[in-house]
Design a protein around this motif. Sequence first.
Motif, PDB file in Angstrom:
ATOM      1  N   LYS A  69      49.806 -27.154  19.347  1.00 27.40           N
ATOM      2  CA  LYS A  69      51.310 -26.721  19.700  1.00 27.40           C
ATOM      3  C   LYS A  69      51.170 -25.087  20.098  1.00 27.40           C
ATOM      4  O   LYS A  69      50.423 -24.642  19.169  1.00 27.40           O
ATOM      5  CB  LYS A  69      52.658 -26.688  18.768  1.00 27.40           C
ATOM      6  N   CYS A  70      52.160 -24.183  20.772  1.00 34.46           N
ATOM      7  CA  CYS A  70      51.473 -22.803  21.232  1.00 34.46           C
ATOM      8  C   CYS A  70      52.620 -22.601  20.062  1.00 34.46           C
ATOM      9  O   CYS A  70      53.819 -22.886  20.066  1.00 34.46           O
ATOM     10  CB  CYS A  70      52.011 -23.179  23.051  1.00 34.46           C
ATOM     11  N   ASP A  71      52.459 -21.158  19.602  1.00 35.75           N
ATOM     12  CA  ASP A  71      53.361 -20.463  18.176  1.00 35.75           C
ATOM     13  C   ASP A  71      54.575 -19.371  18.906  1.00 35.75           C
ATOM     14  O   ASP A  71      55.330 -20.081  18.737  1.00 35.75           O
ATOM     15  CB  ASP A  71      52.164 -19.560  17.932  1.00 35.75           C
ATOM     16  N   VAL A  72      54.571 -19.453  20.635  1.00 36.11           N
ATOM     17  CA  VAL A  72      55.731 -19.299  20.952  1.00 36.11           C
ATOM     18  C   VAL A  72      56.431 -20.651  21.780  1.00 36.11           C
ATOM     19  O   VAL A  72      58.087 -20.284  21.124  1.00 36.11           O
ATOM     20  CB  VAL A  72      55.645 -18.167  22.815  1.00 36.11           C
ATOM     21  N   ASP A  73      56.144 -21.200  22.505  1.00 35.44           N
ATOM     22  CA  ASP A  73      56.782 -22.180  23.010  1.00 35.44           C
ATOM     23  C   ASP A  73      56.692 -23.794  22.412  1.00 35.44           C
ATOM     24  O   ASP A  73      54.972 -24.320  23.089  1.00 35.44           O
ATOM     25  CB  ASP A  73      56.870 -22.445  24.950  1.00 35.44           C
ATOM     26  N   SER A  74      57.430 -24.438  21.311  1.00 32.98           N
ATOM     27  CA  SER A  74      56.713 -25.494  20.565  1.00 32.98           C
ATOM     28  C   SER A  74      56.642 -26.635  21.784  1.00 32.98           C
ATOM     29  O   SER A  74      56.216 -27.905  21.438  1.00 32.98           O
ATOM     30  CB  SER A  74      57.662 -26.003  19.895  1.00 32.98           C
ATOM     31  N   ARG A  75      57.036 -26.637  23.112  1.00 29.58           N
ATOM     32  CA  ARG A  75      56.979 -27.931  23.804  1.00 29.58           C
ATOM     33  C   ARG A  75      54.970 -27.586  24.857  1.00 29.58           C
ATOM     34  O   ARG A  75      55.539 -27.995  25.123  1.00 29.58           O
ATOM     35  CB  ARG A  75      58.177 -27.719  25.228  1.00 29.58           C
ATOM     36  N   ARG A  76      54.929 -26.984  24.517  1.00 28.78           N
ATOM     37  CA  ARG A  76      53.570 -26.227  25.384  1.00 28.78           C
ATOM     38  C   ARG A  76      52.804 -27.037  23.804  1.00 28.78           C
ATOM     39  O   ARG A  76      52.178 -26.618  23.130  1.00 28.78           O
ATOM     40  CB  ARG A  76      53.428 -24.615  25.668  1.00 28.78           C
ATOM     41  N   SER A  77      51.462 -27.326  24.389  1.00 26.84           N
ATOM     42  CA  SER A  77      50.174 -27.931  23.730  1.00 26.84           C
ATOM     43  C   SER A  77      49.788 -27.108  24.181  1.00 26.84           C
ATOM     44  O   SER A  77      48.541 -27.071  25.128  1.00 26.84           O
ATOM     45  CB  SER A  77      50.435 -29.519  23.543  1.00 26.84           C
ATOM     46  N   PHE A  78      47.885 -27.148  23.403  1.00 25.38           N
ATOM     47  CA  PHE A  78      46.633 -26.351  24.140  1.00 25.38           C
ATOM     48  C   PHE A  78      45.767 -27.704  23.879  1.00 25.38           C
ATOM     49  O   PHE A  78      45.689 -27.968  21.950  1.00 25.38           O
ATOM     50  CB  PHE A  78      46.652 -24.979  23.559  1.00 25.38           C
ATOM     51  N   VAL A  79      44.657 -27.847  24.110  1.00 28.52           N
ATOM     52  CA  VAL A  79      43.865 -28.804  23.670  1.00 28.52           C
ATOM     53  C   VAL A  79      41.988 -27.886  23.960  1.00 28.52           C
ATOM     54  O   VAL A  79      42.248 -26.611  24.659  1.00 28.52           O
ATOM     55  CB  VAL A  79      43.019 -29.832  24.795  1.00 28.52           C
ATOM     56  N   SER A  80      41.582 -27.977  23.014  1.00 30.28           N
ATOM     57  CA  SER A  80      40.724 -27.256  22.708  1.00 30.28           C
ATOM     58  C   SER A  80      39.451 -28.199  22.151  1.00 30.28           C
ATOM     59  O   SER A  80      39.314 -29.098  21.854  1.00 30.28           O
ATOM     60  CB  SER A  80      40.464 -26.224  21.372  1.00 30.28           C
ATOM     61  N   VAL A  81      38.083 -28.201  22.893  1.00 27.33           N
ATOM     62  CA  VAL A  81      36.842 -29.204  22.238  1.00 27.33           C
ATOM     63  C   VAL A  81      36.107 -28.559  21.151  1.00 27.33           C
ATOM     64  O   VAL A  81      36.436 -27.053  20.919  1.00 27.33           O
ATOM     65  CB  VAL A  81      35.651 -29.157  23.206  1.00 27.33           C
ATOM     66  N   GLU A  82      35.538 -29.610  19.883  1.00 29.57           N
ATOM     67  CA  GLU A  82      35.103 -28.665  19.078  1.00 29.57           C
ATOM     68  C   GLU A  82      33.799 -28.138  19.376  1.00 29.57           C
ATOM     69  O   GLU A  82      33.189 -28.373  20.458  1.00 29.57           O
ATOM     70  CB  GLU A  82      34.476 -30.078  18.288  1.00 29.57           C
ATOM     71  N   ALA A  83      33.336 -26.766  18.611  1.00 27.02           N
ATOM     72  CA  ALA A  83      32.659 -25.847  18.979  1.00 27.02           C
ATOM     73  C   ALA A  83      30.754 -26.315  19.122  1.00 27.02           C
ATOM     74  O   ALA A  83      30.425 -26.286  20.404  1.00 27.02           O
ATOM     75  CB  ALA A  83      32.026 -24.796  18.613  1.00 27.02           C
ATOM     76  N   LYS A  84      30.770 -27.934  18.221  1.00 23.06           N
ATOM     77  CA  LYS A  84      28.744 -28.141  19.169  1.00 23.06           C
ATOM     78  C   LYS A  84      28.945 -28.671  20.395  1.00 23.06           C
ATOM     79  O   LYS A  84      28.040 -29.024  20.142  1.00 23.06           O
ATOM     80  CB  LYS A  84      28.413 -28.841  17.848  1.00 23.06           C
ATOM     81  N   TYR A  85      30.132 -28.908  20.602  1.00 22.97           N
ATOM     82  CA  TYR A  85      30.116 -29.621  22.001  1.00 22.97           C
ATOM     83  C   TYR A  85      30.180 -28.889  23.399  1.00 22.97           C
ATOM     84  O   TYR A  85      29.967 -29.231  24.378  1.00 22.97           O
ATOM     85  CB  TYR A  85      31.029 -30.631  22.262  1.00 22.97           C
ATOM     86  N   ASN A  86      30.615 -27.453  23.122  1.00 21.55           N
ATOM     87  CA  ASN A  86      30.322 -26.187  23.906  1.00 21.55           C
ATOM     88  C   ASN A  86      28.630 -25.541  24.373  1.00 21.55           C
ATOM     89  O   ASN A  86      28.121 -25.940  23.354  1.00 21.55           O
ATOM     90  CB  ASN A  86      31.609 -25.223  23.675  1.00 21.55           C
TER      91      ASN A  86
END
Length: 86
Positions: A69-86
Amino acid sequence: ELLRDREKSLGLDELSLIERDIFQSIINLQGKNEKISLEYLLKNCTHPRATFFRCLKKLRGKNLINVAKCDVDSRRSFVSVEAKYN
């Protein structure tokens, strides 16, 4: 065969075609960024919304991606890929 061996070593051989497609889309859209907004992913996804979220849940369960979840706006979410897949 080298690619298949690499996929197997990373655990990607167990993904369905749709899961693999969505995972690759996340990686491509993320680019050099650490994370990408869920809203942006949805806008650029060709799969139905329900399918997208089902696959996202499975990818999280397999520890391939993180959703935060976003720290500022809890309605927004962010996706990240595990480092070993980048």
